[in-house]
Design a protein around this motif. Sequence first.
Motif, PDB file in Angstrom:
ATOM      1  N   ASN A  88      25.267 -22.512  -8.019  1.00 42.64           N
ATOM      2  CA  ASN A  88      23.985 -23.017  -8.523  1.00 42.64           C
ATOM      3  C   ASN A  88      23.816 -24.487  -8.153  1.00 42.64           C
ATOM      4  N   ASP A 154      16.873 -10.739 -12.612  1.00 44.47           N
ATOM      5  CA  ASP A 154      15.804 -10.986 -13.595  1.00 44.47           C
ATOM      6  C   ASP A 154      14.472 -10.345 -13.194  1.00 44.47           C
ATOM      7  N   MET A 196      20.372 -10.308 -20.301  1.00 43.42           N
ATOM      8  CA  MET A 196      19.895 -11.466 -19.539  1.00 43.42           C
ATOM      9  C   MET A 196      18.425 -11.286 -19.132  1.00 43.42           C
ATOM     10  N   GLY A 197      17.970 -12.161 -18.241  1.00 41.89           N
ATOM     11  CA  GLY A 197      16.587 -12.050 -17.751  1.00 41.89           C
ATOM     12  C   GLY A 197      15.825 -13.365 -17.735  1.00 41.89           C
ATOM     13  N   ARG A 198      16.454 -14.419 -18.291  1.00 42.66           N
ATOM     14  CA  ARG A 198      15.797 -15.724 -18.444  1.00 42.66           C
ATOM     15  C   ARG A 198      14.431 -15.579 -19.119  1.00 42.66           C
ATOM     16  N   GLU A 248      17.577 -12.518 -23.652  1.00 42.45           N
ATOM     17  CA  GLU A 248      18.131 -13.846 -23.966  1.00 42.45           C
ATOM     18  C   GLU A 248      17.033 -14.906 -24.142  1.00 42.45           C
ATOM     19  N   HIS A 296      27.723 -11.362 -18.205  1.00 43.88           N
ATOM     20  CA  HIS A 296      27.840 -11.193 -16.748  1.00 43.88           C
ATOM     21  C   HIS A 296      28.264  -9.797 -16.326  1.00 43.88           C
ATOM     22  N   ARG A 299      25.777  -8.293 -14.191  1.00 37.70           N
ATOM     23  CA  ARG A 299      25.599  -8.832 -12.843  1.00 37.70           C
ATOM     24  C   ARG A 299      26.723  -8.419 -11.896  1.00 37.70           C
TER      25      ARG A 299
HETATM   26  O1  F6P Z   1      19.142 -15.600 -13.041  1.00 38.75           O
HETATM   27  C1  F6P Z   1      20.172 -14.672 -13.210  1.00 38.75           C
HETATM   28  C2  F6P Z   1      20.924 -14.935 -14.484  1.00 38.75           C
HETATM   29  O2  F6P Z   1      21.919 -13.927 -14.610  1.00 38.75           O
HETATM   30  C3  F6P Z   1      20.071 -15.006 -15.744  1.00 38.75           C
HETATM   31  O3  F6P Z   1      19.652 -13.749 -16.210  1.00 38.75           O
HETATM   32  C4  F6P Z   1      20.987 -15.756 -16.671  1.00 38.75           C
HETATM   33  O4  F6P Z   1      20.282 -16.470 -17.662  1.00 38.75           O
HETATM   34  C5  F6P Z   1      21.682 -16.718 -15.743  1.00 38.75           C
HETATM   35  O5  F6P Z   1      21.574 -16.181 -14.434  1.00 38.75           O
HETATM   36  C6  F6P Z   1      23.131 -16.959 -16.070  1.00 38.75           C
HETATM   37  O6  F6P Z   1      23.580 -17.935 -15.210  1.00 38.75           O
HETATM   38  P1  F6P Z   1      25.114 -18.363 -15.064  1.00 38.75           P
HETATM   39  O7  F6P Z   1      25.774 -17.341 -14.189  1.00 38.75           O
HETATM   40  O8  F6P Z   1      25.034 -19.702 -14.437  1.00 38.75           O
HETATM   41  O9  F6P Z   1      25.697 -18.369 -16.439  1.00 38.75           O
END
Ligand code: F6P
Length: 372
Positions: A88, A154, A196-198, A248, A296, A299
């Motif tokens: 990031n 997301d 998740m999903g922001r 979230e 995570h 993901r």
């Molecule tokens: O944008 C993808 C995402 O998984 C979001 O859903 C979540 O809020 C964020 O990234 C988490 O980020 P990190 O991996 O930096 O904790």
Amino acid sequence: MPKKATTRKPSRPAIKAIGILTGGGDCPGLNAVIRAIVKTATLRRKWKCFGIQDGFEGLLTPGKIQELTPQSVQGILPRGGTILGTTNRGNPFKAVVRRGGKDVEIDVSHKLLRNFSRAGLGALVAIGGEGSLDIARKLHAIGVPVIGVPKTIDNDLSATDITFGFDTAASIATEAIDRLHTTAESHGRVMVLEVMGRHAGWIALRAGISGGADVILIPEIPYDMDKVAAAITRRSKRSKFSIVVVAEGAVPRGGRISSVGKTRGGVIRLGGAGEYVGAEIQKRTGIETRVTVLGHLQRGGSPTTFDRLLGTRFGAAAVDLIHQGGFGRMVALRTPKIVSATLDEACGKLNTVDPAGDMVRTARDVGIFMGG
Ligand code: F6P
């Protein structure tokens, strides 16, 4: 006879090699895209491919560019994550450096441009979400021949119908709800699942409907805690358990988003919405409540068939887009076709759930309480 005047774009040298990077959070399907780009570029176009490690940072740090061949990408189609690594951090327009004992942000995009030219790359494919595509847009403006491939679990990019990674994340969340059902029923509890999903409620909504949740709370519909508790109490009269899915980014009416600080890149980290809702439900209804944060897990791991296919289609289309000189654009799905959109369009507006839309209506039709 004088020739007719024509306006011509300055011609670019023929492409011999391209670079590929993945930026932002990882997502199932990234390797499918990388594989498709490498295969299409090398086999169809006879271009060389180079993988740039750790996102844009890989173009600022020596030793992070390596050739990719059809052999080196063999077997990666079903693998989660990204073989190129990602981060990031590494925004070249806001690189963090230590000066005078303090962290300060500086623009090192000129360095990236120089390194890119020295690497002999004719084009750059940036596979990323909103943040990475915005960096790609700015790089294009300073002369980098870049094209984008949209990714994010997301599903919040409006220039494409859907992003790869979303289907996998929503499927994992659905399976989590299935598993929570059996233990919720055995104990007669309320089970809260935070996903998740922001700022978009797509994962919560899709998984919540598919998993048969009783309450779904999404950022697009601020929830009323009294009404959530009342819905659980009503349900407890006919069923001894309830399932509550909380995005979230869900916000109580008149309240604030739950966060756990910021990333090193300065982006707000969401978290805590599920804990808050779970504690309030137990307090207000007296029913024993447990909270699971999927985190995570949604993901990681192997992409679904849908995400492998979409990733492969995006990767092959990205090579076509480079061949057509479509720099400053990204590939996108406009069902049933793969098309392209400008990076400006990609970064312009978030794709969020329409509270009056078909999906929310379906959820309400089948008796799911949407928070307000
Ligand atoms: O944008 C993808 C995402 O998984 C979001 O859903 C979540 O809020 C964020 O990234 C988490 O980020 P990190 O991996 O930096 O904790």
